[in-house]
Write a protein that holds these residues in place. Structure first.
Motif, short mmCIF file in Angstrom:
data_model
loop_
_atom_site.label_atom_id
_atom_site.label_comp_id
_atom_site.label_asym_id
_atom_site.label_seq_id
_atom_site.Cartn_x
_atom_site.Cartn_y
_atom_site.Cartn_z
N ARG A 7 27.71 -58.57 -21.98
CA ARG A 7 27.10 -57.70 -20.84
C ARG A 7 28.01 -56.60 -20.34
O ARG A 7 29.23 -57.17 -20.33
CB ARG A 7 26.62 -58.62 -19.72
CG ARG A 7 25.48 -59.48 -19.99
CD ARG A 7 25.01 -60.44 -18.79
NE ARG A 7 24.44 -59.77 -17.96
CZ ARG A 7 23.37 -59.23 -17.56
NH1 ARG A 7 22.34 -59.34 -18.60
NH2 ARG A 7 22.90 -58.61 -16.77
N CYS A 8 27.50 -55.50 -19.71
CA CYS A 8 28.45 -54.46 -19.29
C CYS A 8 28.99 -54.84 -18.14
O CYS A 8 28.23 -55.75 -17.23
CB CYS A 8 27.81 -53.21 -19.23
SG CYS A 8 27.37 -52.58 -20.86
N ASP A 15 36.14 -52.22 -13.51
CA ASP A 15 35.91 -51.49 -14.74
C ASP A 15 34.51 -50.96 -15.08
O ASP A 15 33.98 -50.90 -16.15
CB ASP A 15 36.37 -52.48 -15.82
CG ASP A 15 35.59 -53.63 -15.90
OD1 ASP A 15 34.99 -54.04 -15.01
OD2 ASP A 15 35.73 -54.30 -17.09
N ARG A 16 33.73 -50.49 -13.84
CA ARG A 16 32.37 -50.55 -13.88
C ARG A 16 31.96 -49.16 -14.88
O ARG A 16 30.91 -49.13 -15.53
CB ARG A 16 31.98 -50.07 -12.75
CG ARG A 16 32.40 -48.79 -12.04
CD ARG A 16 31.78 -48.76 -10.37
NE ARG A 16 32.85 -48.10 -9.89
CZ ARG A 16 33.60 -48.61 -8.71
NH1 ARG A 16 33.55 -49.72 -8.43
NH2 ARG A 16 34.61 -47.81 -8.11
N GLU A 17 33.09 -48.23 -15.02
CA GLU A 17 32.66 -47.15 -16.15
C GLU A 17 32.76 -47.56 -17.46
O GLU A 17 32.43 -46.74 -18.10
CB GLU A 17 33.94 -45.94 -15.80
CG GLU A 17 33.95 -45.73 -14.37
CD GLU A 17 35.16 -44.58 -14.00
OE1 GLU A 17 35.95 -44.47 -14.97
OE2 GLU A 17 35.39 -44.35 -12.83
N ALA A 18 33.10 -48.59 -17.68
CA ALA A 18 32.95 -49.09 -19.26
C ALA A 18 31.65 -49.56 -19.66
O ALA A 18 31.38 -49.71 -20.68
CB ALA A 18 34.00 -50.16 -19.40
N ALA A 19 30.63 -49.41 -18.72
CA ALA A 19 29.19 -49.55 -18.96
C ALA A 19 28.77 -48.65 -19.90
O ALA A 19 29.18 -47.44 -19.95
CB ALA A 19 28.32 -49.74 -17.69
N ARG A 20 27.76 -48.94 -20.75
CA ARG A 20 27.07 -47.87 -21.34
C ARG A 20 26.09 -46.92 -20.85
O ARG A 20 25.49 -47.38 -19.85
CB ARG A 20 26.47 -48.72 -22.82
CG ARG A 20 27.29 -49.61 -23.40
CD ARG A 20 26.28 -50.15 -24.72
NE ARG A 20 26.95 -51.25 -25.31
CZ ARG A 20 26.80 -51.79 -26.55
NH1 ARG A 20 25.41 -51.48 -26.96
NH2 ARG A 20 27.41 -52.58 -27.22
N GLY A 29 26.14 -32.44 -15.69
CA GLY A 29 27.36 -32.98 -15.52
C GLY A 29 27.35 -34.60 -15.03
O GLY A 29 28.42 -34.90 -14.26
N TRP A 30 26.26 -35.20 -15.34
CA TRP A 30 26.39 -36.69 -14.96
C TRP A 30 25.70 -37.45 -16.29
O TRP A 30 25.26 -37.25 -17.17
CB TRP A 30 25.69 -36.90 -13.91
CG TRP A 30 24.10 -36.30 -13.81
CD1 TRP A 30 23.63 -35.29 -13.55
CD2 TRP A 30 23.06 -36.96 -14.34
NE1 TRP A 30 22.33 -35.05 -13.68
CE2 TRP A 30 21.50 -36.36 -14.34
CE3 TRP A 30 22.63 -38.51 -14.66
CZ2 TRP A 30 20.50 -36.90 -14.64
CZ3 TRP A 30 21.61 -38.81 -15.02
CH2 TRP A 30 20.61 -38.15 -14.95
N SER A 31 25.86 -38.86 -15.91
CA SER A 31 25.53 -39.82 -16.83
C SER A 31 25.00 -41.07 -16.05
O SER A 31 25.70 -41.35 -15.12
CB SER A 31 26.46 -40.32 -17.89
OG SER A 31 27.00 -39.37 -18.69
N LEU A 32 23.87 -41.77 -16.48
CA LEU A 32 23.47 -42.96 -15.69
C LEU A 32 24.05 -44.19 -16.81
O LEU A 32 23.69 -44.17 -17.88
CB LEU A 32 22.06 -42.98 -15.61
CG LEU A 32 21.56 -44.20 -15.16
CD1 LEU A 32 21.88 -44.64 -13.74
CD2 LEU A 32 19.86 -44.41 -14.98
N LEU A 33 24.97 -44.97 -16.32
CA LEU A 33 25.22 -46.25 -16.83
C LEU A 33 24.17 -47.44 -16.71
O LEU A 33 23.59 -47.33 -15.74
CB LEU A 33 26.69 -46.62 -16.43
CG LEU A 33 27.80 -45.47 -16.51
CD1 LEU A 33 29.13 -45.91 -15.93
CD2 LEU A 33 27.69 -44.82 -17.96
N GLY A 36 23.64 -49.27 -13.39
CA GLY A 36 22.96 -48.58 -12.16
C GLY A 36 24.16 -47.40 -11.61
O GLY A 36 23.66 -46.52 -10.97
N VAL A 37 25.05 -46.95 -12.19
CA VAL A 37 26.31 -46.29 -11.71
C VAL A 37 25.92 -44.73 -12.05
O VAL A 37 25.60 -44.74 -13.47
CB VAL A 37 27.51 -46.63 -11.95
CG1 VAL A 37 28.72 -45.57 -11.67
CG2 VAL A 37 27.99 -47.99 -11.32
N VAL A 38 25.69 -43.72 -11.51
CA VAL A 38 25.86 -42.50 -11.81
C VAL A 38 27.27 -41.94 -11.96
O VAL A 38 27.90 -42.01 -10.91
CB VAL A 38 24.81 -41.57 -11.00
CG1 VAL A 38 24.95 -39.95 -11.49
CG2 VAL A 38 23.61 -41.96 -10.94
#
Length: 74
Positions: A7-8, A15-20, A29-33, A36-38
């Motif tokens: 699991r991410c 380390d939440r930025e390591a999620a897919r 200029g954004w990604s949704l992980l 649920g983090v933008v």
């Protein structure tokens, strides 16, 4: 929300930025992980509860010249 194995990290883990990424809009200029983090290109974040995390790019060291500066002649 995450269906990955392993699991991410959760949206509140350090380390939440390591999620897919599950959606990304590079032109905006954004990604949704998947947690649920933008994540924004400037490294700022928007957490699922609406809290914002300020951009946190590493500080850049000032440029140092290879030559020593000349002191004025008195």
């Amino acid at each position: 929300m995450c269906q990955h194995e392993p699991r991410c990290p959760s949206a509140y883990a350090s380390d939440r930025e390591a999620a897919r990424p599950v959606a990304f809009r590079p032109e905006q200029g954004w990604s949704l992980l998947c947690n649920g983090v933008v994540l924004f290109d400037d490294t700022g974040e928007l957490l699922p509860d609406g809290r914002a995390v300020a951009p946190h790019r590493p500080a850049v060291a000032p440029h140092r010249s290879a030559r020593p500066l000349l002191s004025p002649v008195a």
